[in-house]
Design an enzyme around this catalytic site. Structure first.
Site, PDB file in Angstrom:
ATOM      1  N   CYS A 142      13.504  -5.905  -5.606  1.00 21.09           N
ATOM      2  CA  CYS A 142      14.315  -5.148  -6.557  1.00 21.09           C
ATOM      3  C   CYS A 142      13.490  -4.053  -7.217  1.00 21.09           C
ATOM      4  CB  CYS A 142      14.897  -6.084  -7.603  1.00 21.09           C
ATOM      5  SG  CYS A 142      16.238  -7.014  -6.922  1.00 21.09           S
ATOM      6  N   GLU A 143      13.134  -3.065  -6.482  1.00 19.91           N
ATOM      7  CA  GLU A 143      12.342  -1.915  -6.924  1.00 19.91           C
ATOM      8  C   GLU A 143      12.747  -0.755  -6.041  1.00 19.91           C
ATOM      9  OE1 GLU A 143       9.843  -0.958  -8.968  1.00 19.91           O
ATOM     10  OE2 GLU A 143       9.766  -2.904  -9.947  1.00 19.91           O
ATOM     11  N   ARG A 200       0.809  -1.231   0.000  1.00 25.84           N
ATOM     12  CA  ARG A 200       0.000   0.000   0.000  1.00 25.84           C
ATOM     13  C   ARG A 200       0.841   1.280   0.000  1.00 25.84           C
ATOM     14  NH1 ARG A 200      -2.868   1.479   3.504  1.00 25.84           N
ATOM     15  NH2 ARG A 200      -4.619   2.421   2.399  1.00 25.84           N
TER      16      ARG A 200
END
Ligand SMILES: Cc1ncc(COP(=O)(O)O)c(C=O)c1O
Length: 448
Positions: free
Chosen positions: A377-378, A346
């Site tokens: 991985c962001e 969220r």
């Protein structure tokens, strides 16, 4: 493991309003408790990340709704919006507490049926129910289908139902100022949900459904948005809707007996959030509906509500282990935890804000401002920005509050991360209601 007594806990609930705060749990000797368990003990035993849900708190909120139903002059029916959090155990809890259930997919419906949830107490929502899902709803004899658009009428007829199908119609009352994030606002003209009350097609569909004996149109449904913080929004919608009911009555001789006001009652994610507490809000809304029905001479038989978040959000926390602490050249401090946006989406999705705590250092001063980041991985994989905490250490357990709604139900396997376990804590009792996923689970549907 169990230093807090049940008596202490009851006294805690009675002393103030634990539901108005993002943290409804006790602290004993610097340690955060859920029921009679220290959160860190549960984390150690069941590993992290871990979703913990206070079943006693959820049940007590549901009992409050049943009490409100019993005290109203008008017939009131409260349901739980299962999109907030659903599994077999949760469906059982809802059944045992006597609430009805809102489902929006074949999967939610299947879960409810497998939990032996009474189908007549199920309301099937959704803006794009497939022919298979509608057939399933008819086969399981779901009590009410909440139609979104005229296509669903044709799809139901193509299923050749053997009995008249009880339906409601989702409409948009066109209130434009609702104070919530654009992605979670739904009751407006261009929403993908429902039909506009300003659209002639809506009235045509109501007339058609009323006069077609294959349907039993019970009334209109609205869901105004999420995290609504004032009663005014609901009252404005009621004014518009009952005005519309009166118009239908006078000009078309159509009397719709039910009105469903949806969910969307705001909860506290942080100390800055205004809570729209069900115990306080529902009686006021019910009283207003009763008096508006008298004034407008609308003979309503039943008023429905369908909160999701406000029944479960504050009952849930997610526990992580701190695995590394890293500073950037400009002085920003990251705390890396063993979860990610895969179990906590969220913040990335809605820029939602949260509070967190080091569960064994509850009374220490919060001297640091930190960013809690996940392992996905962001770069958007941030759980909390600018959180005040005591100086954390590697291996500390940290819990994020208010994760009982739209966390497990929105979780994913992004990066092939496994979903955490879910545990229900009911004072001294504890049960694992979702096992932690294994790597084998990840491969279960893979084919070479
Ligand atoms: C039709 C409908 N009813 C109820 C709800 C539950 O809303 P909340 O969890 O904010 O109470 C939603 C949420 O999206 C919804 O779309």
């Amino acid at each position: 493991m169990r230093p807090a007594t049940t008596l202490l806990r009851v006294a805690f609930y009675l002393s103030g309003d634990p539901f108005m705060n993002y943290n409804p749990f006790m602290t004993v000797n610097n340690r955060l408790m859920m029921g009679e368990y220290a959160v860190s003990d549960l984390a150690r035993t069941y590993q992290t990340p871990l979703y913990l849900m206070d079943e006693a708190l959820i049940r007590s909120k549901m009992r409050t709704l049943k009490k409100i139903e019993s005290q109203a002059h008008l017939k009131v029916e409260c349901m739980y919006a299962s999109k907030a959090f659903l599994n077999l155990a949760m469906a059982h809890v809802v059944k045992e507490e006597g609430l009805s259930l809102d489902v929006v997919s074949g999967g939610e419906l299947y879960t409810a049926i497998k939990a032996q949830f009474p189908p007549e107490r199920i309301y099937f929502h959704g803006n794009n129910k497939s022919p298979q899902e509608l057939q399933m709803a008819l086969d399981y004899q779901v009590g009410t289908i909440v139609l979104d658009n005229p296509y669903e009428v044709e799809t139901i007829l193509a299923c050749q139902p053997k009995h008249p199908v009880t339906v409601m119609l989702r409409v948009n009352p066109e209130l434009h100022h609702i104070d919530t994030h654009a992605y979670i606002t739904t009751g407006h003209h261009d929403s993908k949900f429902g039909m506009s009350l300003l659209d002639n097609e809506t009235e045509e569909l109501i007339k058609r459904l009323t006069h077609d004996e294959r349907f039993n149109l019970k009334g209109l449904h609205v869901h105004l948005g999420s995290q609504i913080q004032d009663i005014k929004t609901f009252l404005e919608a009621v004014e518009v809707l009952l005005g519309y009911y009166r118009h239908l009555n006078q000009s078309e001789k159509i009397a719709l007996p039910w009105l469903n006001l949806g969910g969307g009652f705001g909860v506290a994610y942080t100390e800055h959030d205004q809570v729209l507490d069900l115990e306080f809000a529902l009686p006021q809304i019910i009283a207003a509906v009763e008096s508006m029905c008298l004034n407008k001479q609308v003979p309503l038989e039943k008023l429905l509500f369908e909160p999701g978040r406000s029944l479960v959000a504050n009952a849930g926390i997610t526990v992580y282990e701190v695995q590394a602490i890293k500073s950037t050249p400009s002085g920003k401090q990251y705390v890396f935890v063993d979860g990610s946006m895969a179990d906590h989406i969220r913040t990335a999705l809605y820029q939602a804000k949260y509070e967190a705590a080091l569960v064994d250092r509850m009374d220490e001063p919060k001297s640091k401002v930190l960013t809690i980041a996940g392992k996905a991985c962001e770069s958007g994989d941030i759980l909390i920005h600018d959180l005040k905490l005591p100086e954390p250490k590697v291996h500390d357990y940290i819990c994020v509050f208010t994760t009982g709604a739209y966390h497990y139900s929105m979780s994913s396997n992004y990066n092939r991360l496994t979903r955490p376990a879910v545990i229900f804590v009911n004072q001294s009792e504890l049960r694992v209601v979702n096992e932690r996923e294994s790597y084998e689970d990840l491969l279960a549907k893979d084919r070479l």
